[in-house]
Design an enzyme around this catalytic site. Structure first.
Site, PDB file in Angstrom:
ATOM      1  N   HIS A 119       0.996  -1.258   0.089  1.00  0.00           N
ATOM      2  CA  HIS A 119       0.099  -0.173  -0.055  1.00  0.00           C
ATOM      3  C   HIS A 119       0.699   1.223   0.109  1.00  0.00           C
ATOM      4  O   HIS A 119       0.480   2.290   0.369  1.00  0.00           O
ATOM      5  CB  HIS A 119      -1.002  -0.186   1.197  1.00  0.00           C
ATOM      6  CG  HIS A 119      -2.217  -1.009   1.023  1.00  0.00           C
ATOM      7  ND1 HIS A 119      -2.654  -1.691   2.143  1.00  0.00           N
ATOM      8  CD2 HIS A 119      -2.448  -1.815   0.230  1.00  0.00           C
ATOM      9  CE1 HIS A 119      -3.573  -2.764   1.840  1.00  0.00           C
ATOM     10  NE2 HIS A 119      -3.317  -2.846   0.432  1.00  0.00           N
ATOM     11  N   CYS A 162       3.646  19.436  -7.674  1.00  0.00           N
ATOM     12  CA  CYS A 162       4.381  18.461  -8.261  1.00  0.00           C
ATOM     13  C   CYS A 162       5.319  19.401  -9.016  1.00  0.00           C
ATOM     14  O   CYS A 162       4.991  20.249 -10.102  1.00  0.00           O
ATOM     15  CB  CYS A 162       3.928  17.692  -9.268  1.00  0.00           C
ATOM     16  SG  CYS A 162       4.910  16.508 -10.394  1.00  0.00           S
ATOM     17  N   CYS A 200       4.722  18.570 -12.999  1.00  0.00           N
ATOM     18  CA  CYS A 200       3.574  18.763 -13.650  1.00  0.00           C
ATOM     19  C   CYS A 200       2.639  20.006 -13.091  1.00  0.00           C
ATOM     20  O   CYS A 200       1.515  20.253 -13.631  1.00  0.00           O
ATOM     21  CB  CYS A 200       2.688  17.353 -14.085  1.00  0.00           C
ATOM     22  SG  CYS A 200       1.945  16.630 -12.252  1.00  0.00           S
TER      23      CYS A 200
HETATM   24  C1  BV8 Z   1      -8.800  -1.691  -4.922  1.00  0.00           C
HETATM   25  C2  BV8 Z   1      -2.773   2.867   2.576  1.00  0.00           C
HETATM   26  C3  BV8 Z   1      -9.570  -1.728  -7.286  1.00  0.00           C
HETATM   27  C4  BV8 Z   1      -3.326   4.348   2.908  1.00  0.00           C
HETATM   28  C5  BV8 Z   1      -4.683   1.584   2.786  1.00  0.00           C
HETATM   29  C6  BV8 Z   1     -15.395   0.369  -3.605  1.00  0.00           C
HETATM   30  C7  BV8 Z   1     -14.366   1.130  -4.387  1.00  0.00           C
HETATM   31  C8  BV8 Z   1     -13.254   0.283  -4.540  1.00  0.00           C
HETATM   32  C9  BV8 Z   1     -12.685  -0.616  -4.086  1.00  0.00           C
HETATM   33  C10 BV8 Z   1     -13.413  -1.173  -3.124  1.00  0.00           C
HETATM   34  C11 BV8 Z   1     -14.688  -0.650  -2.672  1.00  0.00           C
HETATM   35  N1  BV8 Z   1     -15.186  -1.231  -1.718  1.00  0.00           N
HETATM   36  C12 BV8 Z   1     -14.126  -2.434  -1.374  1.00  0.00           C
HETATM   37  C13 BV8 Z   1     -13.044  -2.085  -2.090  1.00  0.00           C
HETATM   38  C14 BV8 Z   1     -11.886  -2.923  -2.161  1.00  0.00           C
HETATM   39  C15 BV8 Z   1     -11.085  -2.091  -1.122  1.00  0.00           C
HETATM   40  C16 BV8 Z   1     -11.442  -2.605   0.289  1.00  0.00           C
HETATM   41  O1  BV8 Z   1     -10.955  -3.935   0.215  1.00  0.00           O
HETATM   42  N2  BV8 Z   1     -12.261  -2.256   1.175  1.00  0.00           N
HETATM   43  C17 BV8 Z   1     -12.706  -2.945   2.370  1.00  0.00           C
HETATM   44  C18 BV8 Z   1     -12.680  -1.954   3.565  1.00  0.00           C
HETATM   45  C19 BV8 Z   1     -13.707  -3.669   2.251  1.00  0.00           C
HETATM   46  N3  BV8 Z   1      -9.965  -2.048  -1.504  1.00  0.00           N
HETATM   47  C20 BV8 Z   1      -9.215  -1.196  -2.126  1.00  0.00           C
HETATM   48  O2  BV8 Z   1      -9.818   0.013  -2.418  1.00  0.00           O
HETATM   49  C21 BV8 Z   1      -7.956  -1.461  -2.722  1.00  0.00           C
HETATM   50  N4  BV8 Z   1      -7.939  -1.113  -3.984  1.00  0.00           N
HETATM   51  O3  BV8 Z   1      -9.481  -2.628  -4.707  1.00  0.00           O
HETATM   52  O4  BV8 Z   1      -8.711  -1.157  -6.210  1.00  0.00           O
HETATM   53  C22 BV8 Z   1      -9.102  -1.335  -8.409  1.00  0.00           C
HETATM   54  C23 BV8 Z   1      -8.398  -2.041  -9.292  1.00  0.00           C
HETATM   55  C24 BV8 Z   1      -7.661  -1.811 -10.459  1.00  0.00           C
HETATM   56  C25 BV8 Z   1      -7.862  -0.428 -10.878  1.00  0.00           C
HETATM   57  C26 BV8 Z   1      -8.524   0.549  -9.923  1.00  0.00           C
HETATM   58  C27 BV8 Z   1      -8.895   0.138  -8.727  1.00  0.00           C
HETATM   59  C28 BV8 Z   1      -6.910  -0.423  -1.795  1.00  0.00           C
HETATM   60  C29 BV8 Z   1      -6.673  -0.800  -0.694  1.00  0.00           C
HETATM   61  C30 BV8 Z   1      -5.884  -0.162  -0.035  1.00  0.00           C
HETATM   62  C31 BV8 Z   1      -6.200   1.064   0.748  1.00  0.00           C
HETATM   63  N5  BV8 Z   1      -5.047   1.640   1.559  1.00  0.00           N
HETATM   64  N6  BV8 Z   1      -3.572   1.936   3.512  1.00  0.00           N
HETATM   65  C32 BV8 Z   1      -3.036   4.851   4.379  1.00  0.00           C
HETATM   66  O5  BV8 Z   1      -2.386   4.054   5.241  1.00  0.00           O
HETATM   67  O6  BV8 Z   1      -3.323   5.675   4.657  1.00  0.00           O
HETATM   68  S1  BV8 Z   1      -5.518   0.280   3.623  1.00  0.00           S
HETATM   69  C33 BV8 Z   1      -5.033   0.387   5.247  1.00  0.00           C
HETATM   70  O7  BV8 Z   1      -6.418  -0.010   5.879  1.00  0.00           O
HETATM   71  C34 BV8 Z   1      -3.830  -0.506   5.699  1.00  0.00           C
HETATM   72  O8  BV8 Z   1      -3.011  -0.412   4.435  1.00  0.00           O
HETATM   73  C35 BV8 Z   1      -4.612  -1.926   5.825  1.00  0.00           C
HETATM   74  O9  BV8 Z   1      -4.693  -2.541   4.463  1.00  0.00           O
HETATM   75  C36 BV8 Z   1      -5.932  -1.461   6.261  1.00  0.00           C
HETATM   76  C37 BV8 Z   1      -6.109  -1.494   7.696  1.00  0.00           C
HETATM   77  O10 BV8 Z   1      -6.240  -2.957   7.662  1.00  0.00           O
HETATM   78  P1  BV8 Z   1      -5.099  -3.419   9.056  1.00  0.00           P
HETATM   79  O11 BV8 Z   1      -3.591  -3.464   8.534  1.00  0.00           O
HETATM   80  O12 BV8 Z   1      -5.499  -4.923   9.067  1.00  0.00           O
HETATM   81  O13 BV8 Z   1      -5.561  -2.970  10.228  1.00  0.00           O
HETATM   82  P2  BV8 Z   1      -6.792  -2.707  11.181  1.00  0.00           P
HETATM   83  O14 BV8 Z   1      -6.895  -1.591  12.074  1.00  0.00           O
HETATM   84  O15 BV8 Z   1      -8.158  -3.037  10.369  1.00  0.00           O
HETATM   85  O16 BV8 Z   1      -6.649  -4.119  11.990  1.00  0.00           O
HETATM   86  C38 BV8 Z   1      -5.543  -4.184  13.036  1.00  0.00           C
HETATM   87  C39 BV8 Z   1      -5.418  -5.456  13.643  1.00  0.00           C
HETATM   88  O17 BV8 Z   1      -4.217  -5.596  14.431  1.00  0.00           O
HETATM   89  C40 BV8 Z   1      -6.773  -6.070  14.452  1.00  0.00           C
HETATM   90  O18 BV8 Z   1      -7.005  -7.235  13.932  1.00  0.00           O
HETATM   91  C41 BV8 Z   1      -6.126  -6.072  15.759  1.00  0.00           C
HETATM   92  O19 BV8 Z   1      -6.601  -7.154  16.461  1.00  0.00           O
HETATM   93  C42 BV8 Z   1      -4.601  -6.296  15.626  1.00  0.00           C
HETATM   94  N7  BV8 Z   1      -3.749  -5.992  16.704  1.00  0.00           N
HETATM   95  C43 BV8 Z   1      -4.214  -4.876  17.531  1.00  0.00           C
HETATM   96  N8  BV8 Z   1      -2.971  -4.698  18.164  1.00  0.00           N
HETATM   97  C44 BV8 Z   1      -2.078  -5.613  18.002  1.00  0.00           C
HETATM   98  C45 BV8 Z   1      -2.683  -6.502  17.049  1.00  0.00           C
HETATM   99  N9  BV8 Z   1      -2.000  -7.280  16.282  1.00  0.00           N
HETATM  100  C46 BV8 Z   1      -0.702  -7.958  16.993  1.00  0.00           C
HETATM  101  N10 BV8 Z   1      -0.288  -6.909  17.858  1.00  0.00           N
HETATM  102  C47 BV8 Z   1      -0.675  -6.011  18.361  1.00  0.00           C
HETATM  103  N11 BV8 Z   1      -0.248  -5.313  19.505  1.00  0.00           N
END
Ligand code: BV8
Length: 256
Positions: free
Chosen positions: A121, A152, A155
């Site tokens: 990401h 930029c 551009c």
């Molecule tokens: C894509 C960077 C298609 C930015 C991130 C509508 C339109 C378009 C796409 C979609 C849509 N609906 C759904 C989608 C797909 C979408 C998606 O999956 N949505 C989800 C919400 C359903 N995906 C996308 O949009 C992706 N792109 O599909 O594009 C496409 C294809 C071709 C051409 C054009 C388009 C892009 C997804 C990437 C988004 N960017 N980050 C930034 O960071 O600012 S996502 C961001 O959130 C993170 O990178 C990560 O992926 C996500 C968070 O998840 P986690 O890392 O798991 O974190 P979270 O808080 O959820 O969980 C933490 C865990 O840690 C918990 O389980 C907790 O219990 C645990 N924890 C807590 N403490 C600890 C621990 N574990 C261990 N030790 C501890 N101490």
């Protein structure tokens, strides 16, 4: 049902050749960096990352989203890799091939010493222009500009962090390589991810379907927990050092 013992997990992967570590925001939690799903305290807790981490959100209010990234950047530069990051880096002394596939943009795996990190990401340590036509800028590249967000130098479009926003495609080369490694690895450690964001969250499923041993490390159950070979309940900063210690013990034992 996944077994829950560090010892059993270490035994199961003791003879693995290639390991993939798939990490999410939870691996950086003990470095003081908020995850996406347990929102921060303070002013940012009332804003939804799903709204802000989008191209639409940025275009709607560039300086607001820029300020959010600057806030996160400030926390990351003051943060240190935690014991979980360091244990992951130590895996490279125990296995011939270790690849870290991270969803995080903080760069802490690299700072902990991991040498093969795929940033699915993107990263907050590099910048691009609005539609990622021109990429790889550093903060110094805008030191001469007053305006924030900067423009930029090539551009003139708005500058943004070189991260993948919701609705944006992941970098093809990184995703391809992550998919190949996930299909080919002997074992995958899934650390600190709720595994709900796709296509990244498909990688552990790929590893499971390819017959890899999958070890989840998370204080909470997730959608993966029942499918993982082992689901070790606890924070990465505690469980991963225990796992590495158990693997090191095995190396010392005669049949290790
Ligand atoms: C894509 C960077 C298609 C930015 C991130 C509508 C339109 C378009 C796409 C979609 C849509 N609906 C759904 C989608 C797909 C979408 C998606 O999956 N949505 C989800 C919400 C359903 N995906 C996308 O949009 C992706 N792109 O599909 O594009 C496409 C294809 C071709 C051409 C054009 C388009 C892009 C997804 C990437 C988004 N960017 N980050 C930034 O960071 O600012 S996502 C961001 O959130 C993170 O990178 C990560 O992926 C996500 C968070 O998840 P986690 O890392 O798991 O974190 P979270 O808080 O959820 O969980 C933490 C865990 O840690 C918990 O389980 C907790 O219990 C645990 N924890 C807590 N403490 C600890 C621990 N574990 C261990 N030790 C501890 N101490």
């Amino acid at each position: 049902m996944a077994e829950n013992s560090v010892e059993a997990a270490a035994r199961a992967i003791g003879r693995a050749r290639s390991i993939v570590v798939f990490s999410g925001a939870g691996v950086s939690r003990e470095s003081g960096i908020a995850t996406f799903r347990d929102p921060e305290e303070g002013i940012w807790s009332k804003y939804d990352p799903m709204e802000m981490a989008t191209l639409e959100g940025y275009v709607r209010d560039p300086s607001f989203v820029w300020t959010w990234y600057e806030h996160r950047f400030g926390i990351v530069v003051d943060a240190e890799p935690n014991l979980g990051h360091r244990a992951i880096a130590e895996l490279e002394e125990l296995f011939p091939t270790v690849t870290v596939v991270t969803q995080n943009i903080d760069g802490l795996h690299q700072r902990a010493g991991s040498t093969d990190v795929i940033e699915l990401h993107g990263t907050m340590h590099r910048y691009a222009c609005l539609h990622r036509k021109h990429v790889g800028f550093k903060r110094d590249d805008f030191a001469d500009q007053e305006e924030r967000p900067p423009r930029c130098p090539v551009c003139g479009d708005l500058i943004r962090p070189e991260v993948v926003w919701f609705g944006e495609a992941l970098p093809a080369a990184e995703l391809d390589r992550a998919q190949l490694r996930s299909a080919a690895c002997d074992a995958m450690l899934v650390v600190g991810t709720s595994a709900v964001v796709f296509p990244a969250a498909a990688l552990p499923l790929q590893a499971i379907h390819s017959g890899a041993t999958v070890i989840e490390v998370n204080p909470e159950p997730t959608a993966l927990s029942r499918q993982a070979t082992f689901s070790l309940r606890g924070p990465g900063g505690e469980v991963l050092p225990q796992l590495v210690a158990a693997l090191q013990e095995r190396r010392k034992a005669p049949d290790g």
